[in-house]
Write a protein that holds these residues in place. Structure first.
Motif, short mmCIF file in Angstrom:
data_model
loop_
_atom_site.label_atom_id
_atom_site.label_comp_id
_atom_site.label_asym_id
_atom_site.label_seq_id
_atom_site.Cartn_x
_atom_site.Cartn_y
_atom_site.Cartn_z
N GLU A 109 -0.82 7.20 10.83
CA GLU A 109 -0.67 8.78 11.08
C GLU A 109 -1.19 8.81 12.70
O GLU A 109 -1.52 9.80 13.81
N THR A 110 -2.08 8.04 12.87
CA THR A 110 -3.41 7.88 13.98
C THR A 110 -2.66 6.74 14.77
O THR A 110 -1.95 5.42 15.16
N PRO A 111 -2.27 7.71 16.92
CA PRO A 111 -1.54 7.16 17.08
C PRO A 111 -2.18 5.42 18.19
O PRO A 111 -4.22 5.77 17.72
N ASP A 112 -2.28 4.94 18.99
CA ASP A 112 -3.02 3.81 19.64
C ASP A 112 -3.45 5.01 21.00
O ASP A 112 -3.36 5.68 21.22
N SER A 247 -7.64 -1.26 7.87
CA SER A 247 -8.63 -2.14 7.67
C SER A 247 -7.68 -3.68 7.44
O SER A 247 -8.66 -4.24 7.91
N GLU A 248 -6.20 -3.13 6.89
CA GLU A 248 -5.80 -4.45 6.56
C GLU A 248 -5.49 -5.29 8.13
O GLU A 248 -5.57 -6.54 8.20
N PRO A 255 -7.76 1.73 4.18
CA PRO A 255 -6.98 0.21 4.15
C PRO A 255 -5.47 1.65 3.64
O PRO A 255 -5.28 2.69 3.69
N TYR A 256 -4.54 0.94 4.46
CA TYR A 256 -2.88 1.87 5.10
C TYR A 256 -2.29 2.12 3.23
O TYR A 256 -2.49 1.14 2.16
N ASP A 257 -2.08 3.60 2.96
CA ASP A 257 -1.10 3.99 1.87
C ASP A 257 -0.08 3.84 2.09
O ASP A 257 0.29 4.63 2.48
N ARG A 299 -1.03 -0.70 -2.01
CA ARG A 299 -1.53 -1.22 -0.76
C ARG A 299 -0.69 -2.56 0.23
O ARG A 299 -0.46 -3.27 -1.52
N SER A 300 -0.44 -2.92 0.43
CA SER A 300 -0.24 -3.85 0.77
C SER A 300 -0.94 -5.67 0.65
O SER A 300 -0.49 -6.61 0.04
#
Length: 324
Positions: A109-112, A247-248, A255-257, A299-300
């Protein structure tokens, strides 16, 4: 400002002018000149030629009209030559739906820091008994079709991060030259997106070998934007700020959902049993940018320490990496 610039921030419009040679005063003329070239390719069915559609191709090629038309022609030619990939090109297709639910791709959701959308792939999550590579590619292309509707992303572009943690040699052996060539044609040569960087992290030696084999098929511009970070996240953070990353990847975000992007495409009533009939341009897709508060999918990977990562019918041709 024309209606084609509606919704763009002044900073983004300045960026389009400075980086992409976009001129509001000649915009409609530029679009029409590309449209006029269509008669030169009667062998291709140009199924969409409206102003908004052609504009994304102009932006992808910095308003070079000949290069823009070449990309536009390749976009439709690729679809004509791979009809099986696009016959059911929507989220209710079982193969695409499975790939999306398994996190192919993930979309942050957050761009760079430059406003670029970040796509992530956790390669080891590829269950080859569940998802074909082609379906994963279709899910990625479908996701890009949704995202590229946003004019800001047409200008700012995308970042792709591939985490190869725990990606086995056996999995890698399924990456045949044919399907890798298909992916290169679909993403590099036939889609109007600006990729600012493709980042490999924690890649094993056999991914280096794979990259060496496919390198000749990549354009110089593409090769210059591929970064092999290995298990050193510091080099990744020099290009993408940790505040933009989960955080990955040693970032400060949670951590990505894996279900966020799937829920965005499949709708607010998303669950594993629901049958979906929504096409990629469904209204809620453009309006809903996040996931819900429902139970998160798997989560991955586990959280990474800063600066490190953990160690750890076209698909039936000759394997790129043969197993002993």
């Amino acid at each position: 400002m024309t209606h084609l610039h509606t919704g763009l921030s002044s900073d983004t419009m300045d960026k389009a002018r400075l980086e992409l040679n976009e001129n509001p005063d000649t915009l409609h003329q530029d679009i029409q000149q590309v449209r006029d070239m269509i008669v030169t390719r009667p062998d291709i069915g140009f199924l969409r030629t409206d102003d908004d559609f052609i504009l994304r191709f102009l932006r992808a090629r910095k308003f070079d009209q000949l290069e823009t038309f070449r990309l536009l022609a390749q976009y439709f030619q690729f679809r004509q030559q791979n009809l099986d990939m696009f016959q059911s090109f929507k989220v209710d297709d079982p193969g695409i739906k499975r790939a999306l639910m398994d996190g192919f791709p993930g979309v942050l959701e957050t761009p760079d820091q430059q406003g670029r959308k970040i796509l992530i792939l956790f390669a080891s999550n590829w269950d080859q008994s569940r998802n074909s590579f082609t379906d994963i590619l279709r899910a990625i292309l479908l996701s890009l079709e949704v995202l590229i509707e946003n004019p800001e992303l047409q200008i700012n572009g995308f970042i792709l991060i591939i985490d190869w943690s725990n990606f086995s040699f056996k999995q890698a052996s399924k990456l045949t030259p044919n399907i890798l060539k298909l992916a290169i044609e679909g993403l590099q040569d036939s889609f109007p997106a600006r990729f600012g960087g493709i980042h490999f992290v924690n890649q094993p030696w056999y991914i280096h070998a794979m990259y060496t084999i496919i390198k000749p098929f990549l354009k110089d511009k593409t090769r210059k934007r591929i970064f092999l970070h290995g298990n050193n996240l510091n080099s990744l953070h020099q290009l993408i700020q940790p505040e933009c990353l989960p955080s990955e990847f040693g970032g400060t975000l949670p951590p990505y959902d894996m279900g966020i992007w799937a829920r965005t495409l499949l709708g607010p009533d998303y669950n594993d049993e629901t049958e979906y009939t929504l096409t990629y341009d469904a209204l809620h897709v453009r309006e809903n940018c996040g996931g819900g508060d429902k139970e998160m999918m798997k989560r991955s990977q586990s959280t990474a320490e800063p600066g490190t990562l953990r160690q750890s019918d076209r698909e039936t041709s000759t394997p790129l990496l043969a197993l002993d």
